[in-house]
Design a protein around this motif. Structure first.
Motif, PDB file in Angstrom:
ATOM      1  N   UNK A  45    -119.991   1.992 -97.502  1.00 52.65           N
ATOM      2  CA  UNK A  45    -118.725   2.704 -97.363  1.00 52.65           C
ATOM      3  C   UNK A  45    -118.903   4.169 -97.001  1.00 52.65           C
ATOM      4  N   UNK A  46    -120.101   4.709 -97.285  1.00 53.87           N
ATOM      5  CA  UNK A  46    -120.339   6.121 -96.968  1.00 53.87           C
ATOM      6  C   UNK A  46    -120.994   6.176 -95.601  1.00 53.87           C
ATOM      7  N   UNK A  56    -119.206  13.107 -99.018  1.00 53.73           N
ATOM      8  CA  UNK A  56    -119.219  11.851 -98.264  1.00 53.73           C
ATOM      9  C   UNK A  56    -117.901  11.560 -97.557  1.00 53.73           C
ATOM     10  N   UNK A  57    -117.986  10.873 -96.437  1.00 50.70           N
ATOM     11  CA  UNK A  57    -116.816  10.436 -95.685  1.00 50.70           C
ATOM     12  C   UNK A  57    -117.028   8.989 -95.235  1.00 50.70           C
ATOM     13  N   UNK A  58    -115.899   8.292 -95.038  1.00 45.90           N
ATOM     14  CA  UNK A  58    -115.990   6.915 -94.560  1.00 45.90           C
ATOM     15  C   UNK A  58    -114.798   6.587 -93.689  1.00 45.90           C
ATOM     16  N   UNK A  59    -114.455   5.317 -93.622  1.00 46.78           N
ATOM     17  CA  UNK A  59    -113.312   4.891 -92.809  1.00 46.78           C
ATOM     18  C   UNK A  59    -112.033   5.525 -93.355  1.00 46.78           C
ATOM     19  N   UNK A  60    -111.219   6.074 -92.473  1.00 50.97           N
ATOM     20  CA  UNK A  60    -109.943   6.611 -92.944  1.00 50.97           C
ATOM     21  C   UNK A  60    -108.747   6.109 -92.126  1.00 50.97           C
TER      22      UNK A  60
END
Ligand code: FES
Lengths: 105, 365
Positions: A45-46, A56-60
C-alpha cells in the motif's frame, strides 16, 4: 486481495499471466491492469515517501490526477501507477522523494 | 494537420452520446480520451440505474457502457485513447499527446465532456496510504477486482458514499461504519436502507478527527458534532479500520473550458464553477459545447442526455440536420432530461441548471 467471486460480476477468470518485480520481490499480476491494482492485490500500500518528511503515500484518486501513487518504473521516476498498465517483467520501485532516473544515479 | 467536423473531449457517457448523435446525422466526429479504455466512469457502476424505461432504468451502469460502445463502433466513430488533451486554441484546434508525441486536430465544433473529480478532505493522517476517494476504491473493486483494504470507514452519505459502501461489501470487504457530518442522510433512502440492513451503522452528525498509522491506516478516530458543527468533547471513538473512503462530493473538471475563455458562473448546487451554457449546451464561446459533469455534477443518465443534446446541436450548426428535424430531436431529449430532474434531488438540480442557463441567456441579450 483479489475479488475472486462476486455476486454481480461473477467469477474472475483472468489469468495471472504476468509478474512484476517490486523492490526486488516477484509479484503476480495481470497484463494490462494498473500497476497499483497489482500492488494492492499483493497487500502493498505504500508506494513512495515524500521528499522532505519521508511520509508515506499510496493510491488516492485512482484516475491519474493527484500523483500520490507515483513510483519508479523500469528506471523512470514519477510514473503514475494507477493509470499505467502492467507489462510482464516490469521493475517497480518504491520512490523516495522525486526519485532519480536510472542512468543518473 | 488532422481534421474533423466535431472533436469530442472525453469518452464517458456524455462524450460518447454526443459523438453518436453527430455520427447518426452523418457528421465526421473524433472522440479523444486520456484513458486506456473508453466509457469513463460507467464501467465501475455495477448498480441499477433509476429513472424510467427510456432512461434504461433497472439496467446496470456497465451494461449501458457496453451498449454505448457498441453503438459508437457500429457508427464507425473514431475514438482516440491514451491521448490527454492539453491545449485548445481559439481556432478550435485541439492539442493532445499520444505515445509521447504532440498531435493537433482541427475541428469545426468542440464538445468538452471532461467529467469531474472527487473532492479531497483534509484531516490529520489524510495523506496516509489507505485513505482514498470512494470512487478510486470503486474502480479498484469493480473494474480491477482488487480490494483496497479489508475494513473500511466511509465518510459521506451522498449516493456515492452509500453505493460504494454497499459495493465494498459485495466485493468482500467489511464496512465498519459510515459517517456523515450533516444531521441527515444526503443520498437516496433506498441506498441507505440497503446498507443499514446489512448491519452497517450510519453515524449522523459525526466527522473524522484523524487517521492513525505508521506506513498506512491502522485505525481512525471519529467524533460527534454539535448543532454548531463543533466536536463534542468526550465523544471520540477509535475504529480499527485499514481503509478510509472519502465521498464528499465532486468538482467539475473545467480546465479546458477556462483555457478556451468560456464565461463561468458559480453554482454550488452543481459543484462550483461551471461554464455558462445555453439550451443547446453551447458555451459563451461560439462552437464550443459542454456536456456531462463538467456542466454540473449529476448522474450518468443526465450526462448522456446532455451529450445527445450537444451532439444534435452540433449537427444542426454544421447543416447536417435541418432546423425542423433538429428541433424535434432536441425537444424529445429535453423532455427526457426534465423527467430525470424530478424528485427531491432532481428538483434542486433542475433549478440550479435553469439558473445557469438563465445567466448565459442574460449575457446574450
Ligand atoms: S492515485 Fe492519484 S494519480 Fe494515481
Amino acid at each position: 486481495m483479489r475479488v475472486e467471486k462476486h455476486p454481480i460480476l461473477g467469477d474472475d477468470r483472468r489469468k495471472r499471466d504476468a509478474a512484476i518485480i517490486v523492490d526486488g520481490d516477484r509479484v503476480e499480476a495481470i497484463t494490462g491492469e494498473p500497476i497499483a491494482a497489482a500492488l494492492l492485490a499483493a497487500g502493498i500500500r505504500k508506494f513512495r515517501v515524500t521528499p522532505r518528511f519521508g511520509s508515506p503515500r499510496g493510491l488516492f484518486c485512482g484516475i491519474g490526477r493527484c500523483t500520490d501513487c507515483v513510483m519508479t518504473v523500469d528506471g523512470r521516476p514519477n510514473v503514475r501507477t494507477c493509470v499505467t498498465p502492467v507489462k510482464d517483467g516490469m521493475v517497480v520501485e518504491t520512490q523516495a522523494g522525486l526519485g532519480a532516473w536510472a542512468d543518473e544515479s | 494537420m488532422k481534421m474533423t467536423q466535431v472533436a469530442v473531449i472525453g469518452a464517458g457517457p456524455a462524450g460518447l452520446a454526443a459523438a453518436i448523435e453527430v455520427a447518426r446525422a452523418g457528421g465526421l466526429v473524433t472522440v479523444i480520451d486520456e484513458n486506456a479504455r473508453p466509457g469513463g466512469q460507467l464501467f465501475k457502476q455495477i448498480h441499477k440505474f433509476f429513472g424510467s424505461r427510456e432512461h434504461r432504468a433497472g439496467v446496470r451502469g456497465f451494461h449501458i457502457g457496453e451498449q454505448l460502445l457498441a453503438e459508437t463502433e457500429r457508427l464507425g466513430v473514431e475514438v482516440l485513447l491514451d491521448s490527454p488533451v492539453y491545449a485548445l486554441f481559439p481556432d478550435r484546434t485541439v492539442g493532445y499527446v499520444h505515445g509521447g508525441r504532440e498531435i493537433f486536430l482541427k475541428a469545426e465544433k468542440i464538445v468538452i465532456a471532461a467529467g469531474a473529480a472527487e473532492n479531497p478532505l483534509a484531516f490529520p493522517g489524510s495523506t496516509l496510504p489507505g485513505v482514498m476517494g470512494a470512487g478510486a476504491a470503486q474502480t479498484m473493486i469493480n473494474v480491477h477486482r482488487v480490494l483496497p483494504g479489508k475494513k473500511v470507514l466511509m465518510i459521506g452519505s451522498g449516493n456515492v458514499g452509500l453505493i460504494v459502501a454497499y459495493q465494498l461489501m459485495q466485493a468482500g470487504a467489511d464496512v465498519a461504519a459510515l459517517i456523515e457530518a450533516a444531521t441527515q442522510i444526503g443520498g437516496y433512502g433506498v441506498h441507505a436502507a440497503k446498507i443499514r440492513r446489512a448491519g452497517v451503522p450510519i453515524h449522523l452528525s459525526h466527522t473524522v478527527k484523524r487517521a492513525l498509522g505508521k506506513d498506512h491506516v491502522e485505525s481512525v478516530e471519529i467524533v460527534a458534532l454539535d448543532s454548531h458543527w463543533q466536536p463534542v468533547a468526550g465523544s471520540e471513538k477509535i475504529l480499527g479500520v485499514d481503509t478510509v473512503c472519502v465521498a464528499v462530493g465532486l468538482t467539475p473538471l473545467t480546465e479546458l473550458a477556462w483555457l478556451m475563455g468560456c464565461e463561468f458562473a458559480f453554482v454550488p448546487g452543481l459543484g462550483g464553477h461551471v461554464p455558462k451554457h445555453d439550451l443547446n449546451m453551447e458555451t459563451t464561446v461560439p462552437g464550443v459545447f459542454i456536456a456531462g459533469d463538467i456542466s454540473g455534477v449529476e448522474e450518468a443518465s443526465t450526462a448522456m442526455e446532455e451529450g445527445r443534446l450537444a451532439g444534435t446541436a452540433c449537427a444542426e450548426a454544421l447543416g447536417l440536420l435541418d432546423g425542423q428535424k433538429a428541433l424535434e430531436l432536441k425537444t424529445v431529449i429535453r423532455e427526457r432530461m426534465n423527467a430525470l430532474r424530478t424528485g427531491p434531488f432532481g428538483e434542486g438540480r433542475r433549478r440550479a441548471k435553469e439558473c445557469l442557463i438563465g445567466l448565459s441567456l442574460e449575457g446574450q441579450a
